[in-house]
Design an enzyme around this catalytic site. Structure first.
Site, PDB file in Angstrom:
ATOM      1  N   GLY A  35      30.038  34.703  28.959  1.00  0.00           N
ATOM      2  CA  GLY A  35      30.464  36.260  28.621  1.00  0.00           C
ATOM      3  C   GLY A  35      31.256  36.276  27.291  1.00  0.00           C
ATOM      4  O   GLY A  35      32.179  35.310  26.910  1.00  0.00           O
TER       5      GLY A  35
ATOM      6  N   GLN B 101      36.559  39.607  20.754  1.00  0.00           N
ATOM      7  CA  GLN B 101      36.553  38.214  20.540  1.00  0.00           C
ATOM      8  C   GLN B 101      35.652  37.929  19.130  1.00  0.00           C
ATOM      9  O   GLN B 101      35.798  36.689  18.681  1.00  0.00           O
ATOM     10  CB  GLN B 101      35.899  37.617  21.593  1.00  0.00           C
ATOM     11  CG  GLN B 101      36.974  37.601  22.750  1.00  0.00           C
ATOM     12  CD  GLN B 101      36.675  36.630  23.990  1.00  0.00           C
ATOM     13  OE1 GLN B 101      35.911  37.096  24.733  1.00  0.00           O
ATOM     14  NE2 GLN B 101      36.971  35.483  24.136  1.00  0.00           N
TER      15      GLN B 101
ATOM     16  N   CYS C 207      38.953  30.043  27.937  1.00  0.00           N
ATOM     17  CA  CYS C 207      38.563  31.276  26.959  1.00  0.00           C
ATOM     18  C   CYS C 207      38.126  30.559  25.790  1.00  0.00           C
ATOM     19  O   CYS C 207      38.802  29.778  25.162  1.00  0.00           O
ATOM     20  CB  CYS C 207      39.728  32.161  27.119  1.00  0.00           C
ATOM     21  SG  CYS C 207      39.474  33.600  26.053  1.00  0.00           S
ATOM     22  N   LEU C 208      36.961  31.112  25.061  1.00  0.00           N
ATOM     23  CA  LEU C 208      36.624  30.559  23.809  1.00  0.00           C
ATOM     24  C   LEU C 208      37.709  31.061  22.592  1.00  0.00           C
ATOM     25  O   LEU C 208      37.831  30.332  21.915  1.00  0.00           O
ATOM     26  CB  LEU C 208      35.370  31.427  23.469  1.00  0.00           C
ATOM     27  CG  LEU C 208      33.940  30.916  24.152  1.00  0.00           C
ATOM     28  CD1 LEU C 208      32.837  31.797  23.701  1.00  0.00           C
ATOM     29  CD2 LEU C 208      33.762  29.665  23.992  1.00  0.00           C
TER      30      LEU C 208
ATOM     31  N   HIS D  68      37.444  38.818  33.270  1.00  0.00           N
ATOM     32  CA  HIS D  68      37.978  38.188  32.042  1.00  0.00           C
ATOM     33  C   HIS D  68      37.952  38.992  30.872  1.00  0.00           C
ATOM     34  O   HIS D  68      38.617  38.941  29.969  1.00  0.00           O
ATOM     35  CB  HIS D  68      37.533  36.833  32.048  1.00  0.00           C
ATOM     36  CG  HIS D  68      38.217  35.833  30.833  1.00  0.00           C
ATOM     37  ND1 HIS D  68      38.940  34.852  31.205  1.00  0.00           N
ATOM     38  CD2 HIS D  68      37.850  36.006  29.749  1.00  0.00           C
ATOM     39  CE1 HIS D  68      39.337  34.368  29.796  1.00  0.00           C
ATOM     40  NE2 HIS D  68      38.506  34.770  28.921  1.00  0.00           N
ATOM     41  N   GLU D  69      36.553  39.464  30.772  1.00  0.00           N
ATOM     42  CA  GLU D  69      36.069  40.213  29.527  1.00  0.00           C
ATOM     43  C   GLU D  69      36.799  41.648  29.662  1.00  0.00           C
ATOM     44  O   GLU D  69      37.287  41.926  28.624  1.00  0.00           O
ATOM     45  CB  GLU D  69      34.652  40.163  29.475  1.00  0.00           C
ATOM     46  CG  GLU D  69      33.802  38.939  29.429  1.00  0.00           C
ATOM     47  CD  GLU D  69      34.519  37.858  28.346  1.00  0.00           C
ATOM     48  OE1 GLU D  69      34.361  36.744  28.647  1.00  0.00           O
ATOM     49  OE2 GLU D  69      34.783  38.390  27.430  1.00  0.00           O
TER      50      GLU D  69
ATOM     51  N   HIS E 198      40.154  41.644  28.038  1.00  0.00           N
ATOM     52  CA  HIS E 198      40.164  41.453  26.613  1.00  0.00           C
ATOM     53  C   HIS E 198      39.873  42.817  26.095  1.00  0.00           C
ATOM     54  O   HIS E 198      40.451  43.184  25.175  1.00  0.00           O
ATOM     55  CB  HIS E 198      38.860  40.468  26.227  1.00  0.00           C
ATOM     56  CG  HIS E 198      39.191  39.030  26.100  1.00  0.00           C
ATOM     57  ND1 HIS E 198      40.012  38.529  25.245  1.00  0.00           N
ATOM     58  CD2 HIS E 198      38.516  38.109  26.861  1.00  0.00           C
ATOM     59  CE1 HIS E 198      40.243  37.281  25.224  1.00  0.00           C
ATOM     60  NE2 HIS E 198      39.391  36.962  26.300  1.00  0.00           N
TER      61      HIS E 198
END
Length: 275
Positions: free
Chosen positions: A125, A130, A173-174, A215-216, A219
């Site tokens: 995702g 991001q 998380c990236l 999660h996304e 963001h």
């Protein structure tokens, strides 16, 4: 979710599942079939396997109202290839993300490149902020491999119902490389969104897909995953966050825009509406 997902003690998912923002293979943006993206508008709504839904729309206790969000301009949607992951504490991750009302070739290209970088960075995702584009757009594929599973594109998404049942998972998380900790989220959600063509659709999500989406979605609201952690959990990653802050200063030559040292504790975004 951008980042990795590991099994918590109560998790029903195997720790061998794809990780949040995942894939071992890269894809060419030109190879993507955008008809697959619009197909999510035709998906049947999955029924909730457990838990009841809140009857109120949930916006994650946003730091700003969706009504305050402007529509993105052509300039807002510009991006530079190849896309790169924005890491904490870059202020881009806290900025407002504008709604999208232009559905054109440029948007399709952005979506394609987001999938590309998502797979290349071992994710399942990814949200637009991001990769440095502050708009209401996310992509995910719970299978974590190009050509497998269902590639989902959600634009201007809104959670309008959330289950009372809360589950805990060890998220990553990236934008926070190498950092993992427990986060609580509703087990099942119902979502309104648009696809890459601008068509409206509704979808019910549960399990891994619900976790990744939330999660996304955070963001897109300027909320980071440590904002949802309990105080004792946050303490376990405090040192790692400080390292990222120091790296940001070294990389940019700028003062860190936020610091875990001045963090006031878990923000009031961990609560969810109850009926």
């Amino acid at each position: 979710m951008a980042g990795r997902l590991h099994q918590a003690s109560s998790a029903c998912f195997s720790s061998l599942l794809p990780r949040l923002s995942l894939s071992r293979q890269s894809i060419s943006p030109l190879s993507l079939d955008f008809r697959r993206f619009s197909s999510c508008a035709k998906l049947p709504l999955a029924s909730s396997s457990s838990g009841s839904f809140s009857t109120r729309a949930w916006r994650g206790d946003l730091p700003f109202s969706t009504k305050e969000l402007e529509f993105a301009t052509e300039e807002d949607l510009k991006f530079q290839s190849p896309l790169k992951i924005v890491e904490y504490p870059d202020p881009i991750l806290r900025a407002k993300n504008k709604r999208i009302n232009t559905f054109d070739d440029n948007l399709e290209k952005l979506v394609a490149e987001m999938f590309d970088v998502m797979y290349k960075t071992d994710g399942i995702g990814l949200s637009a902020p991001q990769v440095g584009v502050n708009v209401q757009l996310m992509v995910f594929n719970s299978a974590g491999e190009p050509g497998e599973g269902e590639e989902m594109v959600l634009i201007n998404p809104v959670i309008y119902k959330a289950s009372k049942r809360i589950t805990t998972f060890n998220e990553g998380c990236l934008s926070f490389p190498g950092i993992y900790a427990d986060v609580e989220r509703p087990a099942t959600i119902k979502v309104d969104a648009r696809d890459v063509t601008g068509a409206k659709f509704k979808i019910n999500l549960s399990g891994l897909s619900a976790r990744v989406f939330q999660h996304e979605f955070d963001h897109l609201k300027g909320i980071l995953f440590f904002d949802r952690m309990a105080t004792d959990v946050l303490e376990t990653i405090r040192a790692d966050l400080k390292v990222l802050e120091e790296k940001y200063e070294q990389r940019t030559g700028k003062q860190r825009p936020e610091s875990i040292e001045s963090y006031l504790g878990t923000r009031q975004v961990a609560g969810f509406p109850q009926v």
